[in-house]
Design a protein around this motif. Structure first.
Motif, PDB file in Angstrom:
ATOM      1  N   GLU A   1       1.417  67.374 -14.259  1.00 49.96           N
ATOM      2  CA  GLU A   1       0.255  67.688 -13.430  1.00 49.96           C
ATOM      3  C   GLU A   1       0.379  69.081 -12.827  1.00 49.96           C
ATOM      4  OE1 GLU A   1      -1.910  66.059  -9.331  1.00 49.96           O
ATOM      5  OE2 GLU A   1      -0.368  64.866 -10.329  1.00 49.96           O
ATOM      6  N   GLN A   2       1.609  69.459 -12.441  1.00 46.55           N
ATOM      7  CA  GLN A   2       1.789  70.786 -11.858  1.00 46.55           C
ATOM      8  C   GLN A   2       1.592  71.890 -12.886  1.00 46.55           C
ATOM      9  OE1 GLN A   2       1.709  71.326  -8.918  1.00 46.55           O
ATOM     10  NE2 GLN A   2       2.455  73.400  -8.554  1.00 46.55           N
ATOM     11  N   ASP A   3       1.987  71.642 -14.142  1.00 46.06           N
ATOM     12  CA  ASP A   3       1.699  72.610 -15.204  1.00 46.06           C
ATOM     13  C   ASP A   3       0.190  72.815 -15.337  1.00 46.06           C
ATOM     14  OD1 ASP A   3       4.401  73.005 -16.000  1.00 46.06           O
ATOM     15  OD2 ASP A   3       4.342  71.140 -17.150  1.00 46.06           O
ATOM     16  N   GLN A   4      -0.540  71.721 -15.264  1.00 47.64           N
ATOM     17  CA  GLN A   4      -2.007  71.818 -15.322  1.00 47.64           C
ATOM     18  C   GLN A   4      -2.538  72.687 -14.184  1.00 47.64           C
ATOM     19  OE1 GLN A   4      -2.686  67.451 -15.200  1.00 47.64           O
ATOM     20  NE2 GLN A   4      -3.972  67.742 -17.008  1.00 47.64           N
ATOM     21  N   LYS A   5      -2.035  72.443 -12.986  1.00 43.09           N
ATOM     22  CA  LYS A   5      -2.524  73.171 -11.817  1.00 43.09           C
ATOM     23  C   LYS A   5      -2.222  74.665 -11.946  1.00 43.09           C
ATOM     24  CE  LYS A   5      -4.246  71.748  -8.797  1.00 43.09           C
ATOM     25  NZ  LYS A   5      -5.689  71.643  -8.488  1.00 43.09           N
ATOM     26  N   ILE A   6      -1.039  75.015 -12.407  1.00 37.54           N
ATOM     27  CA  ILE A   6      -0.682  76.430 -12.565  1.00 37.54           C
ATOM     28  C   ILE A   6      -1.593  77.089 -13.594  1.00 37.54           C
ATOM     29  CG2 ILE A   6       1.136  78.020 -13.310  1.00 37.54           C
ATOM     30  CD1 ILE A   6       3.158  75.946 -12.191  1.00 37.54           C
ATOM     31  N   CYS A   7      -1.857  76.378 -14.692  1.00 36.97           N
ATOM     32  CA  CYS A   7      -2.753  76.907 -15.719  1.00 36.97           C
ATOM     33  C   CYS A   7      -4.151  77.119 -15.140  1.00 36.97           C
ATOM     34  CB  CYS A   7      -2.800  75.959 -16.910  1.00 36.97           C
ATOM     35  SG  CYS A   7      -3.705  76.602 -18.343  1.00 36.97           S
ATOM     36  N   GLU A   8      -4.634  76.178 -14.357  1.00 43.47           N
ATOM     37  CA  GLU A   8      -5.961  76.307 -13.748  1.00 43.47           C
ATOM     38  C   GLU A   8      -6.014  77.513 -12.814  1.00 43.47           C
ATOM     39  OE1 GLU A   8      -6.455  72.565 -11.856  1.00 43.47           O
ATOM     40  OE2 GLU A   8      -7.158  71.534 -13.668  1.00 43.47           O
ATOM     41  N   MET A   9      -4.933  77.757 -12.065  1.00 42.84           N
ATOM     42  CA  MET A   9      -4.903  78.901 -11.163  1.00 42.84           C
ATOM     43  C   MET A   9      -4.979  80.205 -11.943  1.00 42.84           C
ATOM     44  SD  MET A   9      -2.307  77.874  -8.051  1.00 42.84           S
ATOM     45  CE  MET A   9      -0.878  77.550  -9.105  1.00 42.84           C
ATOM     46  N   ALA A  10      -4.275  80.273 -13.076  1.00 50.67           N
ATOM     47  CA  ALA A  10      -4.321  81.478 -13.910  1.00 50.67           C
ATOM     48  C   ALA A  10      -5.729  81.705 -14.456  1.00 50.67           C
ATOM     49  CB  ALA A  10      -3.311  81.360 -15.048  1.00 50.67           C
ATOM     50  N   ILE A  11      -6.366  80.624 -14.915  1.00 48.80           N
ATOM     51  CA  ILE A  11      -7.728  80.736 -15.455  1.00 48.80           C
ATOM     52  C   ILE A  11      -8.702  81.174 -14.366  1.00 48.80           C
ATOM     53  CG2 ILE A  11      -9.642  79.432 -16.452  1.00 48.80           C
ATOM     54  CD1 ILE A  11      -7.521  77.668 -17.843  1.00 48.80           C
ATOM     55  N   ASP A  12      -8.574  80.593 -13.176  1.00 49.45           N
ATOM     56  CA  ASP A  12      -9.454  80.955 -12.060  1.00 49.45           C
ATOM     57  C   ASP A  12      -9.355  82.441 -11.738  1.00 49.45           C
ATOM     58  OD1 ASP A  12     -10.322  78.372 -11.842  1.00 49.45           O
ATOM     59  OD2 ASP A  12      -9.022  77.862 -10.135  1.00 49.45           O
ATOM     60  N   ARG A  13      -8.179  83.014 -11.963  1.00 47.33           N
ATOM     61  CA  ARG A  13      -7.968  84.433 -11.661  1.00 47.33           C
ATOM     62  C   ARG A  13      -8.277  85.337 -12.853  1.00 47.33           C
ATOM     63  NH1 ARG A  13      -5.594  81.219  -8.496  1.00 47.33           N
ATOM     64  NH2 ARG A  13      -5.050  81.791  -6.361  1.00 47.33           N
ATOM     65  N   GLY A  14      -8.802  84.747 -13.929  1.00 46.95           N
ATOM     66  CA  GLY A  14      -9.233  85.539 -15.074  1.00 46.95           C
ATOM     67  C   GLY A  14      -8.120  86.026 -15.966  1.00 46.95           C
ATOM     68  N   CYS A  15      -6.933  85.435 -15.869  1.00 43.16           N
ATOM     69  CA  CYS A  15      -5.804  85.867 -16.706  1.00 43.16           C
ATOM     70  C   CYS A  15      -5.932  85.293 -18.113  1.00 43.16           C
ATOM     71  CB  CYS A  15      -4.483  85.374 -16.118  1.00 43.16           C
ATOM     72  SG  CYS A  15      -4.124  85.984 -14.464  1.00 43.16           S
ATOM     73  N   GLY A  16      -5.434  86.048 -19.093  1.00 42.17           N
ATOM     74  CA  GLY A  16      -5.200  85.453 -20.392  1.00 42.17           C
ATOM     75  C   GLY A  16      -4.044  84.470 -20.270  1.00 42.17           C
TER      76      GLY A  16
END
Length: 442
Positions: A275-290
Motif C-alpha cells: 500500500e505504501q508503494d502505491q501511495k509513493i507512486c501516487e505522490m510522484a504522479i500528482d507532482r507530474g514526475c515520470g
C-alpha cells in the motif's frame, strides 16, 4: 568555473548542520538535538561576496572504537567529503573545549592534505573569546569563534573561506541535468542502487531500515548526458513516522520529487507491491514526475511461483499506473542495473514530448467514429477538437459541447487511446475539457 567545495566536519553534536543552514541561508540540513542525526553527505549551494560554492554537510566523526554500528561508515563518508573538498571547516564546540574526539578528528584531517579552518562554534558572545587559545593545540591554526545559531562571526569566517579557494577547471556539465529521484519504502535497496549507478560508495548501505536520512545528490555521466541522482530517505506511512528526524527526511524526499524529471520507484520483489508503494507512486504522479518501477532483489526469488506472485501484486496494486515501465533488477548483483538510466532517459524524453495537433485530432476522429461517448438523457457528449497545451508532463485540452458529461470511465478510455497512439510510456498526462465558447472546466 566549477564551484569550489567546502566540507563541514567534526565530532557529533557540535553544530555542523546548524552552521551549514546558516551559511546556505536555508533549512535543508536536518538539525536535531540527538547525536548522530546526519549520516550521509548532503550538498547545499551557497555564496559569499560573489563567490558561489557547495557546502557538504557530513555525519559526526566518532572515535574508532565507537559501538555505533554506523560509526565506521559515517567516518568514511566524512573523510571522503574532505578528499573532494577545496576547503575543510573543522567545527568544534567552543564551550566544551578540546576533547579526545576533537583530537582524533584533527589527526584524521591532517592526512587529507586539504586547507583546514578550525571553527569554534557556540560562542554566542562575540566579545568573549576566553578559552579560544585551547584550540591552538589541535595544530591547525587560529580558531574562528562563531555562533551558528545567531550568525555571529560567520562573515569573517566566510571571508577566509573564499580567500582559500583556488580556481578549478570547468567540468563541462550543463545546468539542465536530467533529475532522477530514487524513491521507495525504507530498506528496499535505494542506496545500493544509487551506488551501483554511480560506481562509488556515495551513500551508506545497510540492512537497517531508515539508514538514509538526508536526500543525497550524485551526478553521473551517462553516455554524454549528465544525470543527477537523488537518493532519498525511505518513506513510511505517516502513522509509522515516530521520530521528528524521520519526518523531516520524508519531507525532503517529497521535495526531491518536486524537482525530479523521473522518479525511480524501487520495490522489494520479495515482499511485493505494498500500500505504501502505491501511495509513493501516487505522490510522484500528482507532482507530474515520470515514473519507472524497479523490482529490486529479483535474484532472491528462486522459483517461478515467487516470481509470478511478485508480478501479480504489481499488476493488481499498480493498475492505476499501468503505463509505468517495469524493470526487474538486482542492485546487489548488478542484474539489469545498466538498463536503468537508459529507461530513465526514455521516460524523460516521453515526458517532454509534444504531439502535433493534426495527429492528435486524427486520433480524436477515430474515437468519434468508434461511437464511444457519454450519454445522459437526451444529451450526448461530442468532443470536437484537441490541442496539446503543455509538456513535462504532457497536457491536453479537449473542446467539447458538454464538459460536465465527462466521467472517469471516459477519461480513462481517452487516455488509453492517446497512449496507444503516441510514445507516452512512463509519463503521467493531464487532460482538461472545455466548452468551446466557455472557460475551462475539469
Amino acid at each position: 568555473m566549477a564551484k569550489p567545495i567546502v566540507a563541514v566536519v567534526g565530532r557529533p553534536n557540535v553544530g555542523k548542520s546548524t552552521l551549514v543552514n546558516r551559511i546556505a541561508q536555508s533549512r535543508d540540513a536536518i538539525v536535531h538535538e540527538s547525536r548522530g542525526v546526519t549520516r550521509d553527505r548532503s550538498y547545499h549551494d551557497a555564496d559569499w561576496s560573489g563567490h558561489e560554492f557547495v557546502l557538504v554537510d557530513t555525519g559526526g566523526i566518532e572515535p574508532a572504537g565507537s559501538t555505533d554500528r554506523f560509526a565506521g561508515s559515517i567516518r568514511q563518508q566524512a573523510l571522503s567529503a574532505c578528499e573532494e573538498a577545496d576547503v575543510v571547516l573543522f567545527v568544534v564546540d567552543g564551550r566544551a573545549g578540546v576533547t579526545e574526539e576533537d583530537e582524533e578528528v584533527a589527526r584524521a584531517l591532517r592526512r587529507t592534505k586539504r586547507p583546514v579552518i578550525v571553527v569554534a562554534n557556540k560562542y554566542d558572545d562575540p566579545t568573549n573569546e576566553d578559552g579560544l587559545w585551547e584550540f591552538l593545540s589541535l595544530g591547525m591554526g587560529e580558531p574562528h569563534p562563531v555562533s551558528a545559531t545567531h550568525g555571529n562571526g560567520t562573515g569573517d569566517l566566510l571571508d577566509e573561506v573564499v580567500a582559500a579557494f583556488h580556481e578549478k577547471p570547468e567540468e563541462g556539465y550543463p545546468e539542465d541535468c536530467l533529475n532522477v529521484a530514487i524513491v521507495g519504502r525504507p530498506n528496499v535497496g535505494k542506496s545500493s542502487l544509487a551506488n551501483a549507478l554511480a560506481g562509488t560508495e556515495r551513500s551508506i548501505v545497510s540492512d537497517v531500515a531508515g539508514t538514509t536520512r538526508d536526500a543525497v545528490d550524485i551526478v553521473v555521466d551517462h553516455d554524454g548526458t549528465p544525470v543527477r541522482l537523488v537518493d532519498t530517505a525511505g518513506m513510511r506511512k505517516r502513522n509509522q513516522v515516530h521520530e521528528d528526524i524521520e519526518y523531516y527526511s520524508v519531507v525532503r524526499g517529497l521535495r526531491a520529487m518536486e524537482d525530479a524529471d523521473v522518479c525511480l520507484l524501487v520495490v522489494d520483489s520479495t515482499i511485493g507491491v505494498t500500500e505504501q508503494d502505491q501511495k509513493i507512486c501516487e505522490m510522484a504522479i500528482d507532482r507530474g514526475c515520470g515514473v519507472a518501477i524497479l523490482l529490486n532483489k529479483w535474484d532472491l526469488l528462486l522459483d517461478d511461483q515467487a516470481r509470478d506472485e511478485a508480478l501479480q501484486s504489481l499488476a493488481q496494486r499498480m493498475a492505476f499506473a499501468a503505463w509505468a515501465p517495469v524493470l526487474r533488477i538486482s542492485a546487489l548483483t548488478g542484474r539489469s542495473v545498466g538498463k536503468v538510466l537508459d529507461l530513465a532517459e526514455t521516460v524523460a524524453r516521453n515526458r517532454a514530448s509534444r504531439v502535433p495537433t493534426a495527429r492528435l485530432n486524427d486520433v480524436l476522429s477515430k474515437v468519434r467514429e468508434s461511437g464511444h461517448t457519454v450519454v445522459s438523457g437526451n444529451r450526448r457528449l461530442r468532443v470536437n477538437y484537441a490541442t496539446q497545451v503543455g509538456v513535462r508532463p504532457p497536457a491536453f485540452t479537449f473542446f467539447c459541447n458538454s464538459p460536465d458529461l465527462v466521467n472517469d470511465n471516459y477519461r480513462r478510455f481517452l487516455e488509453n487511446r492517446l497512449r496507444d497512439a503516441f510514445e507516452l510510456e512512463g509519463t503521467p498526462i493531464r487532460m482538461r475539457f472545455r466548452k468551446k465558447d466557455g472557460g475551462p472546466r475539469e
